[in-house]
Design a protein around this motif. Structure first.
Motif, short mmCIF file in Angstrom:
data_model
loop_
_atom_site.label_atom_id
_atom_site.label_comp_id
_atom_site.label_asym_id
_atom_site.label_seq_id
_atom_site.Cartn_x
_atom_site.Cartn_y
_atom_site.Cartn_z
N PRO A 68 0.81 -1.23 0.00
CA PRO A 68 0.00 0.00 0.00
C PRO A 68 0.84 1.27 0.00
N ARG A 69 2.01 1.23 0.64
CA ARG A 69 2.88 2.40 0.63
C ARG A 69 3.40 2.67 -0.78
N ALA A 70 3.78 1.63 -1.48
CA ALA A 70 4.31 1.78 -2.84
C ALA A 70 3.27 2.41 -3.76
N LYS A 71 2.00 2.08 -3.53
CA LYS A 71 0.93 2.64 -4.36
C LYS A 71 0.80 4.15 -4.17
N ARG A 72 1.28 4.65 -3.04
CA ARG A 72 1.15 6.07 -2.74
C ARG A 72 2.37 6.88 -3.21
N LEU A 73 3.44 6.19 -3.58
CA LEU A 73 4.62 6.88 -4.07
C LEU A 73 4.52 7.00 -5.58
N LEU A 74 4.57 8.21 -6.09
CA LEU A 74 4.41 8.43 -7.52
C LEU A 74 5.51 7.74 -8.31
N LYS A 75 5.21 7.41 -9.55
CA LYS A 75 6.14 6.62 -10.35
C LYS A 75 7.22 7.48 -10.99
N GLY A 76 8.34 6.82 -11.29
CA GLY A 76 9.40 7.42 -12.08
C GLY A 76 9.94 8.72 -11.51
N ALA A 77 10.13 9.70 -12.37
CA ALA A 77 10.72 10.98 -11.98
C ALA A 77 9.85 11.70 -10.95
N LEU A 78 8.54 11.49 -10.98
CA LEU A 78 7.66 12.14 -10.02
C LEU A 78 7.89 11.59 -8.62
N GLY A 79 8.14 10.29 -8.52
CA GLY A 79 8.45 9.69 -7.22
C GLY A 79 9.76 10.23 -6.68
N LEU A 80 10.75 10.37 -7.54
CA LEU A 80 12.04 10.94 -7.14
C LEU A 80 11.87 12.38 -6.69
N SER A 81 10.99 13.11 -7.37
CA SER A 81 10.73 14.49 -6.99
C SER A 81 10.10 14.56 -5.61
N GLN A 82 9.20 13.62 -5.29
CA GLN A 82 8.60 13.57 -3.95
C GLN A 82 9.67 13.39 -2.89
N ILE A 83 10.61 12.48 -3.14
CA ILE A 83 11.66 12.19 -2.17
C ILE A 83 12.53 13.42 -1.95
N ARG A 84 12.87 14.10 -3.03
CA ARG A 84 13.71 15.29 -2.92
C ARG A 84 12.97 16.42 -2.21
N TRP A 85 11.66 16.52 -2.45
CA TRP A 85 10.87 17.54 -1.76
C TRP A 85 10.89 17.29 -0.25
N PHE A 86 10.72 16.03 0.14
CA PHE A 86 10.76 15.66 1.55
C PHE A 86 12.12 16.00 2.13
N ARG A 87 13.18 15.61 1.43
CA ARG A 87 14.55 15.89 1.90
C ARG A 87 14.77 17.37 2.13
N ASP A 88 14.39 18.18 1.14
CA ASP A 88 14.60 19.63 1.25
C ASP A 88 13.76 20.23 2.37
N SER A 89 12.54 19.75 2.54
CA SER A 89 11.66 20.27 3.59
C SER A 89 12.21 19.94 4.97
N ALA A 90 12.65 18.70 5.17
CA ALA A 90 13.21 18.29 6.46
C ALA A 90 14.49 19.07 6.76
N THR A 91 15.29 19.31 5.74
CA THR A 91 16.52 20.09 5.92
C THR A 91 16.21 21.51 6.36
N ILE A 92 15.24 22.14 5.71
CA ILE A 92 14.85 23.50 6.07
C ILE A 92 14.36 23.56 7.51
N LEU A 93 13.53 22.60 7.91
CA LEU A 93 13.00 22.57 9.27
C LEU A 93 14.13 22.37 10.29
N GLY A 94 15.08 21.49 9.97
CA GLY A 94 16.20 21.26 10.86
C GLY A 94 17.05 22.51 11.03
N ARG A 95 17.32 23.19 9.93
CA ARG A 95 18.12 24.41 9.99
C ARG A 95 17.39 25.52 10.76
N HIS A 96 16.10 25.60 10.55
CA HIS A 96 15.33 26.64 11.24
C HIS A 96 15.32 26.36 12.75
N THR A 97 15.19 25.10 13.13
CA THR A 97 15.22 24.73 14.55
C THR A 97 16.57 25.11 15.16
#
Length: 217
Positions: free
Chosen positions: A149-178
């Protein structure tokens, strides 16, 4: 039903996860994991500061659980307790804003957590031309073939990679702000940093700002 032994060998070789086709996903997922861990280490510093003020070693309490969600719940409770202690007292706007910023980070981390679980618990593999007959591939994608079920929620191909990078960048920003908020608040003459904006969902920026900078993509 006979299966070509050569296909089995090729399949096993492709699923070693060390081939060049896996490189971009492996890098992005590894960076996402480090960014998430960095965020929670910085939140741990905030928690330790609150509890140490009460005369205890906060790190022992913070690391008493191995899970991120209860750690954030501990920090949220500590901040709420501090807010109640100053209720009806002279308003310290700087302290009030400090609390608000950490509560904002905690709320954003809650929103990120489900995507974090999807990224880290989704099987991802390379599909070649032969897999197209099953509606998979060619290329890298979350493996939905076994019904995960988790795999079904992760977008395919380049879109899935974009999701991962968005998460990475968001977590980094939150960590730096903290990190910046904690140290700015600790220095009496230092003004607190402005609240950053998270990147647009699914959008990979070419040259992120200082708050959004991410390393190799």
């Amino acid at each position: 039903m006979s299966i070509n032994p050569g296909w089995i060998l090729r399949f096993n070789r492709e699923q070693s996860f060390t081939g060049p086709e896996y490189r971009s996903y492996a890098l992005a997922i590894g960076q996402a994991s480090m960014a998430w861990n960095y965020l929670h280490e910085e939140l741990g510093v905030i928690f330790t500061m609150h509890v140490v003020n009460a005369g205890y070693d906060g790190s022992d309490i913070w690391y008493a659980t191995n899970f991120d969600r209860p750690r954030r719940a501990l920090l949220k409770a500590a901040i709420q307790s501090a807010q109640k202690a100053t209720h009806n007292a002279d308003i310290d706007t700087r302290r009030e804003r400090y609390h608000d910023e950490i509560m904002w980070v905690l709320a954003e981390a809650e929103r990120l957590e489900d995507l974090r679980n999807t990224i880290f618990h989704s099987p991802i593999r390379y599909f070649d031309e032969d897999d197209e007959r099953f509606g998979l591939g060619p290329g890298m994608s979350a493996d939905t073939s076994k019904g995960n079920p988790r795999a079904k929620r992760l977008l395919k191909g380049a879109l899935g990679l974009s999701q991962i990078r968005w998460f990475r960048d968001s977590a980094t920003i939150l960590g730096r702000h903290t990190h910046s908020t904690y140290w700015s608040y600790s220095l009496i003459e230092q003004s607190l940093p402005s609240r950053p904006k998270l990147p647009n969902r699914g959008h990979k920026s070419g040259r992120p700002s200082r708050n959004r900078r991410s390393h190799a993509e």
